[in-house]
Design a protein around this motif. Structure first.
Motif, PDB file in Angstrom:
ATOM      1  N   ASN A 113     -20.324 -32.223  35.983  1.00 38.66           N
ATOM      2  CA  ASN A 113     -21.652 -31.669  35.712  1.00 38.66           C
ATOM      3  C   ASN A 113     -22.124 -30.719  36.811  1.00 38.66           C
ATOM      4  O   ASN A 113     -23.317 -30.537  36.994  1.00 38.66           O
ATOM      5  N   PHE A 114     -21.216 -30.106  37.518  1.00 39.26           N
ATOM      6  CA  PHE A 114     -21.510 -29.378  38.751  1.00 39.26           C
ATOM      7  C   PHE A 114     -22.697 -28.413  38.584  1.00 39.26           C
ATOM      8  O   PHE A 114     -22.591 -27.384  37.909  1.00 39.26           O
ATOM      9  N   PRO A 115     -23.842 -28.743  39.187  1.00 38.11           N
ATOM     10  CA  PRO A 115     -25.048 -27.934  38.965  1.00 38.11           C
ATOM     11  C   PRO A 115     -24.914 -26.475  39.411  1.00 38.11           C
ATOM     12  O   PRO A 115     -25.469 -25.585  38.765  1.00 38.11           O
ATOM     13  N   MET A 116     -24.187 -26.237  40.507  1.00 38.92           N
ATOM     14  CA  MET A 116     -24.046 -24.853  40.968  1.00 38.92           C
ATOM     15  C   MET A 116     -23.262 -24.018  39.966  1.00 38.92           C
ATOM     16  O   MET A 116     -23.584 -22.848  39.716  1.00 38.92           O
ATOM     17  N   ILE A 117     -22.241 -24.602  39.358  1.00 42.85           N
ATOM     18  CA  ILE A 117     -21.499 -23.880  38.325  1.00 42.85           C
ATOM     19  C   ILE A 117     -22.408 -23.547  37.144  1.00 42.85           C
ATOM     20  O   ILE A 117     -22.425 -22.416  36.639  1.00 42.85           O
ATOM     21  N   LYS A 118     -23.188 -24.537  36.718  1.00 41.35           N
ATOM     22  CA  LYS A 118     -24.076 -24.317  35.576  1.00 41.35           C
ATOM     23  C   LYS A 118     -25.150 -23.273  35.895  1.00 41.35           C
ATOM     24  O   LYS A 118     -25.541 -22.486  35.032  1.00 41.35           O
ATOM     25  N   ARG A 119     -25.610 -23.255  37.141  1.00 41.21           N
ATOM     26  CA  ARG A 119     -26.626 -22.264  37.536  1.00 41.21           C
ATOM     27  C   ARG A 119     -26.046 -20.856  37.515  1.00 41.21           C
ATOM     28  O   ARG A 119     -26.701 -19.910  37.052  1.00 41.21           O
ATOM     29  N   LEU A 120     -24.828 -20.707  37.992  1.00 42.49           N
ATOM     30  CA  LEU A 120     -24.185 -19.389  37.957  1.00 42.49           C
ATOM     31  C   LEU A 120     -23.947 -18.945  36.521  1.00 42.49           C
ATOM     32  O   LEU A 120     -24.102 -17.762  36.186  1.00 42.49           O
ATOM     33  N   TYR A 121     -23.590 -19.894  35.658  1.00 45.69           N
ATOM     34  CA  TYR A 121     -23.449 -19.586  34.234  1.00 45.69           C
ATOM     35  C   TYR A 121     -24.791 -19.092  33.655  1.00 45.69           C
ATOM     36  O   TYR A 121     -24.831 -18.141  32.865  1.00 45.69           O
TER      37      TYR A 121
END
Length: 441
Positions: free
Chosen positions: A261-269
């Motif tokens: 659920n990596f939040p930083m990945i989702k934020r970049l998405y």
């Protein structure tokens, strides 16, 4: 690559005759679930508990957190680890949301294990107090680890993954509440509009310092100590390619749930196509020798430049020795003309007055701090303890101690505790969960 994560929100968890999900209620057949746990002959005792936000429950020593999932069309949730090697990041994966599977030692802990409070002052220090949790409390016959500070926790960690797959499979054939879609065009095939945006690459440095096998994070089952920096699609990380290891002071740790659920990945998405052109992930590692650290940094910088990255975000799992990898990577990127932001925690001592990172460089001028691992935390006794509270003091948890000249033992006779933030399970939330803020004096 296109990944659809079909979310099934869990409002309540209960034990019952059949493991099933219906209208927000997850029911688990406890005997069947424990049979899955006992598939490993090294598991000597095990039980399952359900804990919810607000419960007066303390969990210690916590070893792992996993989100229950099911891969539509077949195949393991964790390719190369719980089943055959296959591509992650494509197709449809079911996810049971608002919950996790927590793995807790019945007796023995180590410096890589941590603590979770489900209520009270301690609850604010870890993300997992916000979730409904199925807690596996178990012990093994791996006697060589019972009194070792560094533990592989293999039987317990793998039991947790099998349990998460068993629970997740109850969603087979069901229609989800919502679907999250993650898709990036190939780097060289993007539209003119996207290509005009600032391009960003995310550099991840998972824990991989141990040269002995069985301790480090895994990439498709591959020990990250053995790999060179490599370009990965972010969908792979979100879809089970990365597994948490057992070597890492606990507040700095990235659990398997965090990878999923990596939040930083989702934020970049979220920003892709709007404010940035998200190129993808350079999966690096944390090394032992200085030459290894420098070599990895050169690989990262070359990849970022070849991909055309204007900027980068670098995140390290850990502190101390890994700081040298973190700053080397940061400096190499800056020297290559890639504007870089760092994401890490600090080790500034109990008084906050020490140097925050072991390795410093004036080019590292944009670092987001996730907190001080050495901050002292005092917590009252909790009504229920799952696991063994004494492990915090006895077994060398990174934030606990058996005796201190001034503070005494971490565990007091009345069940209250004093510890460093270091022992909070994934407490610094470097992955992006953190709500910590700075205070000026």
């Amino acid at each position: 690559m296109k990944l659809d994560i079909a979310n099934f929100h869990v409002n309540e968890i209960q034990f019952g005759e059949k493991t099933e999900y219906s209208e927000g209620i997850l029911t688990i057949n406890k005997k069947e679930a424990l049979d899955v746990v006992f598939e490993d002959e090294h598991i000597t005792e095990a039980d399952l508990h359900i804990v919810r936000p607000g419960d007066e429950v303390r969990l210690v020593p916590v070893k792992e957190a996993i989100e229950p999932r099911y891969r539509v069309g077949g195949g393991p949730v964790f390719p190369g680890v719980t089943g055959k090697l296959m591509q992650a990041g494509n197709g449809v994966t079911h996810a049971l949301k608002d919950m996790s599977v927590l793995v807790v030692g019945r007796h023995y802990g180590g410096f890589q294990d941590g603590l979770i409070d489900m209520s009270g002052e301690g609850a604010k220090y870890t993300y997992y107090s916000q979730l409904k949790n199925v807690v596996l409390v178990a012990d093994t016959d791996e006697a060589f680890e019972h009194h070792e500070q560094q533990k592989k926790n293999h039987a317990l960690r793998w039991a947790g993954m099998r349990l998460a797959e068993y629970i997740g499979a109850c969603t087979k054939g069901l229609k989800s509440d919502e679907i999250e879609t993650y898709q990036l065009e190939p780097v060289t095939k993007r539209s003119e509009k996207i290509n005009k945006l600032p391009s960003v690459v995310f550099v991840m440095q998972p824990q991989s310092q141990m040269e002995d096998s069985g301790y480090n994070d895994l990439n498709y089952g591959w020990d990250c100590n053995l790999m060179l920096p490599t370009f990965m699609h972010p969908n792979e990380v979100l879809d089970g390619a990365m597994i948490s290891g057992s070597f890492m002071p606990c507040s700095s740790k990235w659990s398997t749930y965090d990878f999923q659920n990596f939040p930083m990945i989702k934020r970049l998405y979220q920003e892709h196509g709007k404010t940035i052109n998200f190129l993808g992930i350079i999966m690096s590692n944390l090394n032992v020798a200085l030459e290894q650290k420098e070599r990895a940094a050169l690989f990262v910088a070359q990849m970022a430049k070849s991909l055309g990255a204007d900027s980068a975000v670098v995140a390290e799992e850990g502190y101390g020795n890994p700081d040298a990898d973190f700053t080397a990577c940061y400096v190499a990127l800056e020297d290559a003309g890639v504007k870089t932001v760092g994401l890490t925690n600090e080790c500034t001592g109990r008084d906050g007055a020490s140097q925050p990172l072991v390795s410093m460089d004036e080019k590292c001028d944009a670092i987001v701090s996730a907190g001080n691992v050495s901050s002292l935390i005092r917590l009252p006794a909790m009504k229920t303890v799952l696991g063994e509270l004494e492990a915090l003091a006895r077994d060398g948890l990174s934030g606990g101690w058996s005796n201190d000249e001034v503070l005494g033992a971490s565990v007091k006779p009345d069940g209250s505790i004093i510890m460093e933030n270091n022992a909070m399970f994934c407490g610094d939330q470097v992955v992006g969960w953190s709500t910590k803020t700075m205070v000026e004096f």
